[in-house]
Design an enzyme around this catalytic site. Structure first.
Site: not given
Ligand code: THU
Length: 160
Positions: A64, A73, A75, A112
């Site tokens: 983040e 993210c 993935e 996501c």
């Molecule tokens: N996040 C992921 O790493 N992968 C996903 O597919 C969904 C969301 C992360 C992004 C962010 O740092 C946190 O989860 C909250 O959305």
């Protein structure tokens, strides 16, 4: 006028104990990767582990940023790392585990939309499906035989 229907399907494993042994090991790597997430804002940690056809495992975790959209993210960290380090390798399997610092996630947590689109690019590029296993912190693991189940009617390079 007519209607078009898409059907997708997932295999449900009641817990990691039901997974084939090698997939269980890959999920353990995703859990380990999750622990290195940098998630001070959402407190939501995601880990991803990829098994490549050259035998290598590539991991990723969400990273983040104070400027929120600049983060990435788990993935996408993993698939981009795979493309950067092993551009000729095919991704066979992806394991994903997500956990919150504030509550226990028991539902399977899917990638996501932006990650689905990114994974789709790699599936297209390698011309073979990627098996995707995803879960929360505990509980069931869902398996998709291909990214296509997660992103019906996907946008790909053939539209360009
Ligand atoms: N996040 C992921 O790493 N992968 C996903 O597919 C969904 C969301 C992360 C992004 C962010 O740092 C946190 O989860 C909250 O959305």
């Amino acid at each position: 006028m007519k209607q078009i229907d898409f059907t997708t399907s997932f295999t449900v494993f009641e817990s990691t104990a039901e997974l084939p042994q090698e997939v269980g090991l890959l999920m353990e790597k995703a859990v380990h990767a999750r622990k290195n997430a940098y998630a001070p804002y959402s407190k939501f940690r995601v880990g991803a582990a990829l098994l490549l056809d050259n035998g290598q495992v590539v991991i990723g975790s969400n990273q983040e940023n104070a400027a929120y959209p600049s983060g990435l993210c788990a993935e996408r960290v993993a698939v981009f790392q795979s493309g950067a380090v092993y551009p000729d390798a095919k991704i066979l399997q992806m394991a994903i585990s997500a956990a919150s610092d504030t509550n226990t996630t028991t539902a399977p947590i899917p990638p996501c939309g932006a990650c689905r689109q990114s994974i789709a690019e790699y599936e297209f590029r390698q011309e073979s499906p990627i098996e995707i296993y995803f879960m929360g912190e505990t509980g069931a693991v869902y398996k998709s035989d291909s990214l296509k189940n997660l992103l019906p009617f996907m946008f790909d390079k053939n539209f360009l």
